[in-house]
Design a protein around this motif. Structure first.
Motif, mmCIF file in Angstrom:
data_model
loop_
_atom_site.group_PDB
_atom_site.id
_atom_site.type_symbol
_atom_site.label_atom_id
_atom_site.label_comp_id
_atom_site.label_asym_id
_atom_site.label_seq_id
_atom_site.Cartn_x
_atom_site.Cartn_y
_atom_site.Cartn_z
ATOM 1 N N ALA A 67 0.833 -1.209 0.000
ATOM 2 C CA ALA A 67 0.000 0.000 0.000
ATOM 3 C C ALA A 67 0.868 1.259 0.000
ATOM 4 C CB ALA A 67 -0.941 -0.011 1.204
ATOM 5 N N LYS A 68 1.965 1.239 0.734
ATOM 6 C CA LYS A 68 2.894 2.377 0.725
ATOM 7 C C LYS A 68 3.436 2.592 -0.684
ATOM 8 C CE LYS A 68 7.272 4.084 2.567
ATOM 9 N NZ LYS A 68 8.407 3.819 3.474
ATOM 10 N N ALA A 69 3.760 1.511 -1.380
ATOM 11 C CA ALA A 69 4.247 1.628 -2.759
ATOM 12 C C ALA A 69 3.199 2.295 -3.640
ATOM 13 C CB ALA A 69 4.635 0.258 -3.301
ATOM 14 N N CYS A 70 1.934 1.960 -3.426
ATOM 15 C CA CYS A 70 0.849 2.615 -4.175
ATOM 16 C C CYS A 70 0.821 4.112 -3.882
ATOM 17 C CB CYS A 70 -0.499 2.007 -3.814
ATOM 18 S SG CYS A 70 -0.751 0.304 -4.330
ATOM 19 N N ALA A 71 0.989 4.478 -2.619
ATOM 20 C CA ALA A 71 0.967 5.898 -2.236
ATOM 21 C C ALA A 71 2.102 6.661 -2.905
ATOM 22 C CB ALA A 71 1.044 6.038 -0.715
ATOM 23 N N ILE A 72 3.260 6.040 -3.024
ATOM 24 C CA ILE A 72 4.388 6.691 -3.701
ATOM 25 C C ILE A 72 4.034 6.933 -5.170
ATOM 26 C CG2 ILE A 72 6.785 6.360 -4.447
ATOM 27 C CD1 ILE A 72 7.191 4.906 -1.682
ATOM 28 N N SER A 73 3.415 5.950 -5.818
ATOM 29 C CA SER A 73 2.981 6.127 -7.211
ATOM 30 C C SER A 73 1.907 7.199 -7.333
ATOM 31 C CB SER A 73 2.472 4.803 -7.791
ATOM 32 O OG SER A 73 3.524 3.881 -7.940
ATOM 33 N N LEU A 74 1.013 7.268 -6.346
ATOM 34 C CA LEU A 74 -0.006 8.329 -6.362
ATOM 35 C C LEU A 74 0.652 9.704 -6.332
ATOM 36 C CD1 LEU A 74 -2.575 6.757 -3.880
ATOM 37 C CD2 LEU A 74 -2.999 7.247 -6.307
ATOM 38 N N LEU A 75 1.668 9.874 -5.482
ATOM 39 C CA LEU A 75 2.371 11.161 -5.419
ATOM 40 C C LEU A 75 3.116 11.444 -6.714
ATOM 41 C CD1 LEU A 75 3.717 11.207 -1.744
ATOM 42 C CD2 LEU A 75 1.736 12.442 -2.694
ATOM 43 N N ALA A 76 3.655 10.417 -7.351
ATOM 44 C CA ALA A 76 4.328 10.604 -8.641
ATOM 45 C C ALA A 76 3.330 11.094 -9.692
ATOM 46 C CB ALA A 76 4.994 9.306 -9.091
#
Length: 154
Positions: A67-76
Motif C-alpha cells: 500500500a505504501k508503494a501505491c501511495a508513492i505512485s499516487l504522489l508521482a
C-alpha cells in the motif's frame, strides 16, 4: 530550488519515480477545478510488481508495504498532474484502497494504513484524508493492492 515535499520524502528515504503510464484506455489523472483525481495505482516497487493475496500468501505487514508503494505512485502521478510542482498540493482529500484478499480476511484497513500512515508521515496534516478500504477477489496482474486518490491543489 528543491521542492519542500520532495525534501521531506528524501528525509524518509523516498524518491518519487516517473509517473507510471496507463496500462489501458484511460488517463492517469483528471483535474477538475482544484481537485486532481488519480487513477488506481497498483502495488509496484523498485523490484517490480508486488503480488500476493492477503489471508493466503501475504501477511498484513507485507500488504501495508504494498500500500505504501501505491501511495508513492499516487504522489508521482500528482507531481505529473501539477506540471512537476508537487508543492501545489494543499491536501490529500480521499483514498480508496482495494486489497486482494481471501473471503475471510478482515484486516483491509490495516493494509491500507500502509498508505495512510506514509502520507501523514510525509505530508503532515495535509496528508490526513478520508478513506475506504475494501476487499477484492482479484486485482490486475495479481497485485496485492490498488489505491486511487483525490487531491486538492492550488
Amino acid at each position: 530550488m528543491t521542492s519542500a515535499i520532495e525534501t521531506r520524502l528524501a528525509e524518509l528515504g523516498v524518491t518519487l519515480p516517473s509517473a507510471p503510464a496507463p496500462a489501458a484506455n484511460y488517463v492517469p489523472f483528471v483535474q477538475a477545478g482544484n481537485l486532481v483525481f488519480v487513477s488506481g495505482q497498483i502495488s509496484n516497487g523498485p523490484d517490480g510488481l508486488i503480488k500476493g493475496r492477503l489471508g493466503d500468501n501475504m501477511d498484513v505487514e507485507a500488504g501495508a508495504a504494498a500500500a505504501k508503494a501505491c501511495a508513492i505512485s499516487l504522489l508521482a502521478q500528482l507531481k505529473a498532474a501539477c506540471g512537476g510542482d508537487i508543492d501545489r498540493l494543499e491536501r490529500v482529500v480521499k483514498l480508496t484502497g482495494f486489497v486482494n484478499s481471501t473471503a475471510d480476511f478482515t484486516d483491509q484497513p490495516k493494509v491500507i494504513n500502509g498508505a495512510s500512515d506514509f502520507l501523514v508521515e510525509a505530508l503532515g496534516d495535509m496528508g490526513r484524508h478520508s478513506r475506504s478500504a475494501v476487499s477484492a477477489a482479484a486485482l490486475p496482474l495479481g497485485v496485492a493492492v490498488e489505491i486511487e486518490a483525490i487531491f486538492q491543489i492550488r
